[in-house]
Each structure stands twice: as C-alpha cells, then as structure tokens.
Design an enzyme around this catalytic site. Structure first.
Site, PDB file in Angstrom:
ATOM      1  N   TYR A   1       4.589   9.716 -10.696  1.00 43.85           N
ATOM      2  CA  TYR A   1       3.573   8.909  -9.999  1.00 43.85           C
ATOM      3  C   TYR A   1       2.825   8.019 -10.996  1.00 43.85           C
ATOM      4  CZ  TYR A   1      -0.414   7.985  -6.849  1.00 43.85           C
ATOM      5  OH  TYR A   1      -1.379   7.386  -6.077  1.00 43.85           O
TER       6      TYR A   1
ATOM      7  N   ILE B   1      -9.388   9.400  -3.184  1.00 41.03           N
ATOM      8  CA  ILE B   1      -9.737   8.967  -1.830  1.00 41.03           C
ATOM      9  C   ILE B   1      -9.334  10.070  -0.842  1.00 41.03           C
ATOM     10  CG2 ILE B   1      -9.461   7.116  -0.118  1.00 41.03           C
ATOM     11  CD1 ILE B   1     -10.565   6.094  -2.844  1.00 41.03           C
TER      12      ILE B   1
ATOM     13  N   ASN C   1       0.805  -1.220   0.000  1.00 35.18           N
ATOM     14  CA  ASN C   1       0.000   0.000   0.000  1.00 35.18           C
ATOM     15  C   ASN C   1       0.841   1.275   0.000  1.00 35.18           C
ATOM     16  OD1 ASN C   1      -2.356   1.893   0.931  1.00 35.18           O
ATOM     17  ND2 ASN C   1      -0.788   2.052   2.535  1.00 35.18           N
TER      18      ASN C   1
HETATM   19  P1  NAD Z   1      -0.897   8.736   2.679  1.00 32.91           P
HETATM   20  O1  NAD Z   1       0.178   9.689   2.277  1.00 32.91           O
HETATM   21  O2  NAD Z   1      -2.007   9.243   3.518  1.00 32.91           O
HETATM   22  O3  NAD Z   1      -0.259   7.471   3.405  1.00 32.91           O
HETATM   23  C1  NAD Z   1       0.836   6.820   2.842  1.00 32.91           C
HETATM   24  C2  NAD Z   1       1.440   5.873   3.847  1.00 32.91           C
HETATM   25  O4  NAD Z   1       2.614   5.289   3.272  1.00 32.91           O
HETATM   26  C3  NAD Z   1       1.881   6.561   5.127  1.00 32.91           C
HETATM   27  O5  NAD Z   1       1.602   5.713   6.226  1.00 32.91           O
HETATM   28  C4  NAD Z   1       3.380   6.715   4.941  1.00 32.91           C
HETATM   29  O6  NAD Z   1       4.079   6.714   6.167  1.00 32.91           O
HETATM   30  C5  NAD Z   1       3.707   5.476   4.141  1.00 32.91           C
HETATM   31  N1  NAD Z   1       4.933   5.642   3.364  1.00 32.91           N
HETATM   32  C6  NAD Z   1       5.222   6.621   2.469  1.00 32.91           C
HETATM   33  N2  NAD Z   1       6.445   6.445   1.986  1.00 32.91           N
HETATM   34  C7  NAD Z   1       6.952   5.334   2.588  1.00 32.91           C
HETATM   35  C8  NAD Z   1       8.182   4.649   2.504  1.00 32.91           C
HETATM   36  N3  NAD Z   1       9.180   5.095   1.726  1.00 32.91           N
HETATM   37  N4  NAD Z   1       8.360   3.560   3.265  1.00 32.91           N
HETATM   38  C9  NAD Z   1       7.382   3.124   4.072  1.00 32.91           C
HETATM   39  N5  NAD Z   1       6.188   3.716   4.192  1.00 32.91           N
HETATM   40  C10 NAD Z   1       5.982   4.825   3.463  1.00 32.91           C
HETATM   41  O7  NAD Z   1      -1.424   8.101   1.318  1.00 32.91           O
HETATM   42  P2  NAD Z   1      -2.798   7.359   0.975  1.00 32.91           P
HETATM   43  O8  NAD Z   1      -3.663   8.335   0.301  1.00 32.91           O
HETATM   44  O9  NAD Z   1      -3.295   6.599   2.130  1.00 32.91           O
HETATM   45  O10 NAD Z   1      -2.264   6.377  -0.151  1.00 32.91           O
HETATM   46  C11 NAD Z   1      -1.967   5.002   0.096  1.00 32.91           C
HETATM   47  C12 NAD Z   1      -1.719   4.327  -1.238  1.00 32.91           C
HETATM   48  O11 NAD Z   1      -2.865   4.477  -2.051  1.00 32.91           O
HETATM   49  C13 NAD Z   1      -0.548   4.912  -2.016  1.00 32.91           C
HETATM   50  O12 NAD Z   1       0.139   3.895  -2.694  1.00 32.91           O
HETATM   51  C14 NAD Z   1      -1.236   5.827  -3.001  1.00 32.91           C
HETATM   52  O13 NAD Z   1      -0.471   6.018  -4.157  1.00 32.91           O
HETATM   53  C15 NAD Z   1      -2.494   5.050  -3.277  1.00 32.91           C
HETATM   54  N6  NAD Z   1      -3.599   5.858  -3.796  1.00 32.91           N
HETATM   55  C16 NAD Z   1      -4.110   6.886  -3.075  1.00 32.91           C
HETATM   56  C17 NAD Z   1      -5.165   7.620  -3.614  1.00 32.91           C
HETATM   57  C18 NAD Z   1      -5.810   8.772  -2.895  1.00 32.91           C
HETATM   58  O14 NAD Z   1      -6.651   9.437  -3.513  1.00 32.91           O
HETATM   59  N7  NAD Z   1      -5.487   9.032  -1.639  1.00 32.91           N
HETATM   60  C19 NAD Z   1      -5.669   7.299  -4.874  1.00 32.91           C
HETATM   61  C20 NAD Z   1      -5.112   6.246  -5.577  1.00 32.91           C
HETATM   62  C21 NAD Z   1      -4.081   5.533  -5.015  1.00 32.91           C
END
Ligand code: NAD
Length: 256
Positions: free
Chosen positions: A160, A193, A87
């Site tokens: 990205y 999200i 994730n």
């Molecule tokens: P967020 O930034 O709220 O959380 C990301 C998490 O990943 C955090 O807990 C952070 O500490 C951890 N993280 C970041 N870099 C890291 C690293 N180098 N090593 C270990 N942990 C690390 O992001 P989110 O919105 O919860 O997104 C989670 C996933 O979902 C991501 O892969 C993101 O690309 C994907 N995503 C998010 C959305 C959105 O709209 N929020 C949409 C599509 C995909």
C-alpha cells in the site's frame, strides 16, 4: 450552460461516496464505478440519485478491459468530462508483515492503486486535451487520492505504501505533461479517515488519537476530504498544479 461533470472511481462508499455526493449537491453530473454488479449497489445509487444525476458503471480499475469500458461509458454518459477523481483503492491483503507479503499481494495492490489511476488518467487526459483544443476556456482537473502512507512507513502495509508513493509521483508527472493544456493535477493525501477500509483498526486509531497521534483529536471523515476535493475541482486553488493537499488533522506535522 451544461452542468459540469465528474468521474469518481470507487464512489459507492467511504471517501469516494463523500466526494461524489458533494459533487452531486453542487450540480455536477457524476459517474461512479466499483467492482460490484449493478444490482448489488442499486440501493446506494438510488439514495445518491436523490441528490442529482449519478450513473454507476461496474468496472474493476485493476483490469485493462474494464478501464477502457469505464472511460467509454463515462464519456457517452456525460459527453464532456471536467473532473476525474482517482479515489478507488485497496489496502494490503491481510496486512501482512513485509517479510511475509507475497508477489501476488504486490501485483494486486499495485494494479488497483497505481496502474489503474495512471492508465485511467491517460485515457481521460486524451479526451480533455481534445476538449481544450476545441474550447480554450475548458479547464480539466484531475485529483489523485493518495494517503499519508505515501511518506509514512508501515511495515505491515508495504504494498500500500509503495503504491501511494508511486501515485504521488504520478501526480507530478501528469501535472507536468498536462499543464500546457490547462489541465490541473492535484494530490489529496488523507490521514486516518473513518470508513469501511479503516473499520478493522478503528479502535486502535481512536486510542492513538487520544494519545496525541493527530493535532486535531478525531479521526477524519469522508466529508473532510470531499470538501478539499470540491475546492480543487472548482479551481479555487489557482497557480498550484502538481501540489499535495494533506488532510490528516496534523498527523504528519513533525513534533519534538
Ligand atoms: P473503502 O474501502 O471504504 O472504499 C473504496 C472504494 O473503492 C469502494 O467503493 C470500492 O468498491 C472501490 N474499489 C476498490 N477496489 C476497486 C477496484 N479494483 N475497482 C473499482 N473500484 C474499486 O476505502 P476508503 O477508505 O473510502 O478509501 C478511498 C481512497 O482513499 C483509497 O484510495 C484509500 O487508499 C484512500 N485513503 C483512505 C484512508 C482512510 O483512512 N480511510 C486514508 C488515506 C487514503
């Protein structure tokens, strides 16, 4: 019977936390990781612990030494790992126009969003293969959290988009390589999200959604994604390894 177990990378907030909490409420033993030291996430981990057994490992998935340690500590904590959810991910630094994005921006995003999940999957897959050889009933499951950016072009987040398109192919590759061992590999592809990642652009997204960006007129929540991951991890989507589950409220439905 021992409880099932899961490693959810980046499980301290946002979508990862939603997934981890969902697993905890279903009785899984859960390992999460992040880049922050143990003390910095103590409150979050204490809150999550009220739902069940959760262990935090400080580890940057973009760093090879950290990745190895994350896998070792996960296995020494849970013994047998049933589910891996890749994730953790980052957006493009500064969301620069692609004419201005630097080589370093590309390196950082690809290391975390693509190389990290690929190599963590490789390490975990070797463990799951051994489990399968020892127990024919064992079914490992791996879920990669990509994004609609795997197919939707956004010119100020090129790194990205490229990383998520690569992770999408990574899903198909591991599904192909691991099918013989009964290990299913899925891609969950969220749309917009509501999390810390999208907070800086939340107002813009709210406006676009009001104007019809999505079919379901709201931003998604971590729980929406967690529900889908939970169903996949439980084996309730059979005969479907390698497939994409899009959780975007209809954003990518082509319309005329
Ligand atoms: P967020 O930034 O709220 O959380 C990301 C998490 O990943 C955090 O807990 C952070 O500490 C951890 N993280 C970041 N870099 C890291 C690293 N180098 N090593 C270990 N942990 C690390 O992001 P989110 O919105 O919860 O997104 C989670 C996933 O979902 C991501 O892969 C993101 O690309 C994907 N995503 C998010 C959305 C959105 O709209 N929020 C949409 C599509 C995909």
């Amino acid at each position: 019977m021992t409880a099932r177990s899961a490693l959810v990378t980046g499980g301290t907030r946002g979508i990862g936390r939603g997934i981890a909490e969902r697993f905890l409420s279903e009785g899984y033993r859960v390992v999460i990781n992040g880049t922050r030291p143990q003390e910095a996430v103590a409150d979050v981990v204490a809150q999550m612990s009220q739902l069940g057994s959760v262990t935090y490992v400080p580890a940057d998935i973009g760093d090879s030494g950290h990745r190895d340690r994350l896998i070792e500590e996960t296995l020494s904590t849970v013994g047998r790992l049933d589910v891996l959810v890749n994730n953790a991910g980052i957006t493009s630094p500064g969301r620069k126009d692609m004419l201005e994005a630097t080589e370093e921006d590309l390196d950082v995003v690809l290391a975390v969003n693509l190389k990290g999940p690929f190599l963590i999957t490789q390490g975990v897959a070797k463990h799951m293969i051994e489990e399968r050889k020892a127990d024919r009933e064992f079914r490992g499951r791996i879920v990669n959290v990509t994004s609609i950016s795997a197919t939707v072009a956004t010119t100020n987040r090129a790194e990205y988009c490229i990383s998520k398109a690569g992770l999408s192919m990574t899903t198909k590759l591991w599904a192909t390589r691991l099918a013989a061992y009964g290990i299913d590999v899925f891609e969950v592809r969220p749309g917009v999200i509501r999390t810390d990642m999208t907070a800086p652009a939340a107002e813009k997204y709210d406006r676009l959604i009001e104007d019809g960006l999505t079919l379901e007129r709201r931003m998604g929540t971590p729980d929406d994604v967690a529900e889908v991951v939970s169903v996949l991890a439980a084996g309730k989507v059979p005969y479907s390894t390698g497939q994409v589950l899009t959780v975007d409220g209809g954003l990518t439905v082509a319309r005329l």
